[in-house]
Scaffold this active site. Structure first.
Site, PDB file in Angstrom:
ATOM      1  N   PHE A 152     -73.815  33.981  44.567  1.00 52.91           N
ATOM      2  CA  PHE A 152     -72.739  34.527  43.727  1.00 52.91           C
ATOM      3  C   PHE A 152     -71.386  34.133  44.326  1.00 52.91           C
ATOM      4  CE2 PHE A 152     -76.460  37.288  43.408  1.00 52.91           C
ATOM      5  CZ  PHE A 152     -76.686  37.279  42.039  1.00 52.91           C
ATOM      6  N   PHE A 252     -62.012  40.781  36.531  1.00 55.64           N
ATOM      7  CA  PHE A 252     -62.359  39.848  35.444  1.00 55.64           C
ATOM      8  C   PHE A 252     -61.851  40.313  34.092  1.00 55.64           C
ATOM      9  CE2 PHE A 252     -64.739  36.273  37.154  1.00 55.64           C
ATOM     10  CZ  PHE A 252     -64.674  36.648  38.491  1.00 55.64           C
ATOM     11  N   HIS A 254     -58.443  39.505  33.415  1.00 52.76           N
ATOM     12  CA  HIS A 254     -57.159  38.799  33.280  1.00 52.76           C
ATOM     13  C   HIS A 254     -57.255  37.852  32.099  1.00 52.76           C
ATOM     14  CE1 HIS A 254     -55.642  40.352  37.013  1.00 52.76           C
ATOM     15  NE2 HIS A 254     -56.756  39.968  37.622  1.00 52.76           N
ATOM     16  N   CYS A 263     -69.730  26.985  36.917  1.00 52.44           N
ATOM     17  CA  CYS A 263     -70.807  27.969  36.688  1.00 52.44           C
ATOM     18  C   CYS A 263     -70.791  28.603  35.304  1.00 52.44           C
ATOM     19  CB  CYS A 263     -70.724  29.063  37.744  1.00 52.44           C
ATOM     20  SG  CYS A 263     -71.192  28.477  39.360  1.00 52.44           S
TER      21      CYS A 263
HETATM   22  C1  UDX Z   1     -68.174  32.147  39.303  1.00 53.25           C
HETATM   23  C2  UDX Z   1     -68.714  33.528  39.715  1.00 53.25           C
HETATM   24  O1  UDX Z   1     -67.629  34.407  39.950  1.00 53.25           O
HETATM   25  C3  UDX Z   1     -69.601  33.407  40.926  1.00 53.25           C
HETATM   26  O2  UDX Z   1     -70.139  34.669  41.272  1.00 53.25           O
HETATM   27  C4  UDX Z   1     -70.725  32.439  40.555  1.00 53.25           C
HETATM   28  O3  UDX Z   1     -71.700  32.317  41.510  1.00 53.25           O
HETATM   29  C5  UDX Z   1     -70.126  31.070  40.211  1.00 53.25           C
HETATM   30  O4  UDX Z   1     -69.238  31.252  39.113  1.00 53.25           O
HETATM   31  P1  UDX Z   1     -66.184  30.527  40.050  1.00 53.25           P
HETATM   32  O5  UDX Z   1     -66.611  29.679  38.897  1.00 53.25           O
HETATM   33  O6  UDX Z   1     -65.956  29.868  41.351  1.00 53.25           O
HETATM   34  O7  UDX Z   1     -67.287  31.675  40.322  1.00 53.25           O
HETATM   35  O8  UDX Z   1     -64.828  31.235  39.664  1.00 53.25           O
HETATM   36  P2  UDX Z   1     -64.332  32.646  39.117  1.00 53.25           P
HETATM   37  O9  UDX Z   1     -63.309  33.168  40.050  1.00 53.25           O
HETATM   38  O10 UDX Z   1     -65.454  33.533  38.775  1.00 53.25           O
HETATM   39  O11 UDX Z   1     -63.566  32.198  37.773  1.00 53.25           O
HETATM   40  C6  UDX Z   1     -64.245  31.527  36.721  1.00 53.25           C
HETATM   41  C7  UDX Z   1     -63.312  31.237  35.570  1.00 53.25           C
HETATM   42  O12 UDX Z   1     -62.918  32.419  34.915  1.00 53.25           O
HETATM   43  C8  UDX Z   1     -62.019  30.542  35.971  1.00 53.25           C
HETATM   44  O13 UDX Z   1     -61.712  29.563  34.988  1.00 53.25           O
HETATM   45  C9  UDX Z   1     -60.987  31.640  35.972  1.00 53.25           C
HETATM   46  O14 UDX Z   1     -59.681  31.179  35.718  1.00 53.25           O
HETATM   47  C10 UDX Z   1     -61.501  32.486  34.823  1.00 53.25           C
HETATM   48  N1  UDX Z   1     -61.099  33.889  34.918  1.00 53.25           N
HETATM   49  C11 UDX Z   1     -61.592  34.668  35.923  1.00 53.25           C
HETATM   50  C12 UDX Z   1     -60.243  34.442  33.953  1.00 53.25           C
HETATM   51  O15 UDX Z   1     -59.800  33.735  33.032  1.00 53.25           O
HETATM   52  N2  UDX Z   1     -59.948  35.760  34.030  1.00 53.25           N
HETATM   53  C13 UDX Z   1     -60.428  36.574  35.011  1.00 53.25           C
HETATM   54  O16 UDX Z   1     -60.113  37.775  35.002  1.00 53.25           O
HETATM   55  C14 UDX Z   1     -61.270  36.013  35.993  1.00 53.25           C
END
Ligand code: UDX
Length: 438
Positions: A152, A252, A254, A263
């Site tokens: 994760f 999560f 935003h 992912c």
């Molecule tokens: C994610 C999961 O969080 C992680 O647990 C999993 O194993 C792999 O995928 P990651 O892809 O590295 O991790 O990034 P993350 O910080 O989760 O953000 C994913 C996407 O969602 C990004 O494009 C980010 O900008 C977007 N995001 C995240 C939002 O638009 N709003 C939020 O509140 C959070």
């Protein structure tokens, strides 16, 4: 313990390095000679804060090695982790398991000792049972256990996520395999990290359900943002107001240009495909995928509207192109849709990103590149923030206003308070903030 990590890509390298920091003896097996040479020279092929230092320390202290030879590496291993890639297959979106199954076959052909074979790669339900079948077919008499241990890790904070996880999930079929996994993660006992022990299929499903749920949360707040823009209301305050309910949680939520990365897009699609295959359609996640896909083009329209409905002949400064900050990863980044659409609409783009680098330049060949935000803004007709890197969070807005040709400021991550932007003489467009006049 002796741990072998097969695949030194993002997940394999972070996990291997962190296991060695736990005190285990780790060999990372990597077939790509280029990557292997870099790793052996102490260079980290990806951008991940803190990883290089940790890799250097554990290599120096003799706990971490790199090899291209699976057969000799797995001799006497207590646990062999499979951490090879599972890209979305072109065309149908299924996870491509070629690398996983090839690795299972190679392990089966080379296995000499009683061990556990742990899948870290994200794999659809049923894959671990298939890995077991493949290895048994290669070595019918081999004593081995298959374990599912999904990761994760968030890019940019992967070390922290590995060292201080909310939980560790292990799918096992015996108490002996559970005991090995408890030993592997023993250093986390001090922090009382919950170890969730399940069967194989449950562990596989937890990974997809977790990512799909988070992607759903983001997509939900993005649609609420759309509503706020029409009805009036501030999505950031709505997120706070619902997030303080502990049943919902504030993370999560935003609103922004849509999720991207290695992912969420791949795993949501794979879950949708699995649901269809087994006759249990995942309709919520199907909708999430469609809404998130459409959102990127919605952002292009938002930018064009901010520019008065036409960007033809205009130059737009774009700050941030990676899918999120603190990574050089461009996979499924919203910028990969927004920038080409702006170019098609007649705009020219001057972009900058602290780490997007060579990959971004290749994927966004139509853009010009500069090193900092102010050079991008200089003479541009609008400035757009797509990715919220720290370097873009404290801009001197008066300087930006002076440099821009016209005062169009588009903040797709809601970094800046409206008052500050307006006070600097800029016109602000952001996400999910509606204004109703009496
Ligand atoms: C994610 C999961 O969080 C992680 O647990 C999993 O194993 C792999 O995928 P990651 O892809 O590295 O991790 O990034 P993350 O910080 O989760 O953000 C994913 C996407 O969602 C990004 O494009 C980010 O900008 C977007 N995001 C995240 C939002 O638009 N709003 C939020 O509140 C959070």
């Amino acid at each position: 313990m002796k741990i072998v990590m097969i695949g030194a890509g993002y997940v394999g390298l972070v996990s291997g390095v962190c296991f060695s920091d736990f005190g285990h003896q780790v060999i990372c097996v990597e077939k790509d000679q280029n990557k292997l040479a870099k790793l052996r020279a102490g260079k980290v092929p990806i951008f991940e804060p803190g990883l290089e230092m940790l890799m250097e320390r554990n290599t120096r202290e003799g706990r971490l090695r790199f090899s291209d030879d699976l057969k000799s590496s797995i001799v006497d291993a207590d646990a062999i982790f499979i951490a090879v890639g599972t890209p979305a297959r072109r065309g149908d979106g299924f996870a491509d398991l070629t690398f996983v199954y090839d690795t299972a076959r190679e392990i089966g052909e080379s296995l000499t000792t009683d061990t556990v074979i742990v899948t870290k790669s994200t794999v659809p339900v049923g894959t671990n049972r298939e890995i077991k079948r493949i290895i048994t077919a290669c070595k019918p008499k081999a004593a081995f256990e298959v374990v599912s241990n999904p990761e994760f890790l968030r890019e940019g904070s992967a070390i922290e996520d590995f060292m201080r996880p909310d939980r560790v999930v292990v799918g096992v079929e015996s108490e002996a395999a559970e005991a090995v996994m408890r030993n592997v993660y023993r250093p986390l006992n001090l922090r009382e990290t919950p170890l969730v022990v399940t069967d194989l299929e449950t562990a596989e499903t937890i990974k997809y359900a977790a990512n799909a749920f988070l992607a759903t949360k983001i997509t939900f707040i993005n649609e609420i943002a759309d509503l706020c823009e029409k009805t009036g209301g501030d999505v950031q305050q709505v997120a706070k107001g619902i997030g303080l309910d502990s049943r919902i949680g504030g993370k999560f939520l935003h609103a922004g240009p849509g999720y991207g990365g290695s992912c969420f897009p791949k795993d949501t699609l794979a879950l949708v495909q699995t649901g269809q295959r087994y006759g249990a359609p995942q309709r919520i996640v199907e909708t999430v995928v469609a809404v998130n896909d459409a959102r990127k083009s919605d952002m292009t329209r938002k930018i064009i509207d901010a520019c008065g409905g036409n960007v033809s002949g205009k130059r737009i400064a774009v700050l941030g192109v990676t899918f999120k900050p603190n990574t050089d990863d461009m996979r499924d980044a919203p910028s990969l849709v927004i920038i080409p659409e702006l170019i098609s609409a007649g705009a020219s783009i001057t972009a900058c990103d602290p780490e997007g680098g060579a990959e971004a330049r290749k994927l966004l060949a139509g853009a010009d590149w500069v090193d900092d935000a102010y050079s991008a803004a200089d003479g541009a007709d609008a400035l757009v923030i797509i990715t919220e890197w720290n370097a873009f969070r404290g801009l001197d807005l008066s300087k930006v206003a002076e440099l821009l040709n016209s005062p169009v400021f588009v903040d797709l991550r809601n970094i800046y308070p409206a008052e500050e932007v307006v006070a600097a003489g800029l016109t602000l467009t952001n996400v999910g903030k509606g204004h109703v006049k009496d």
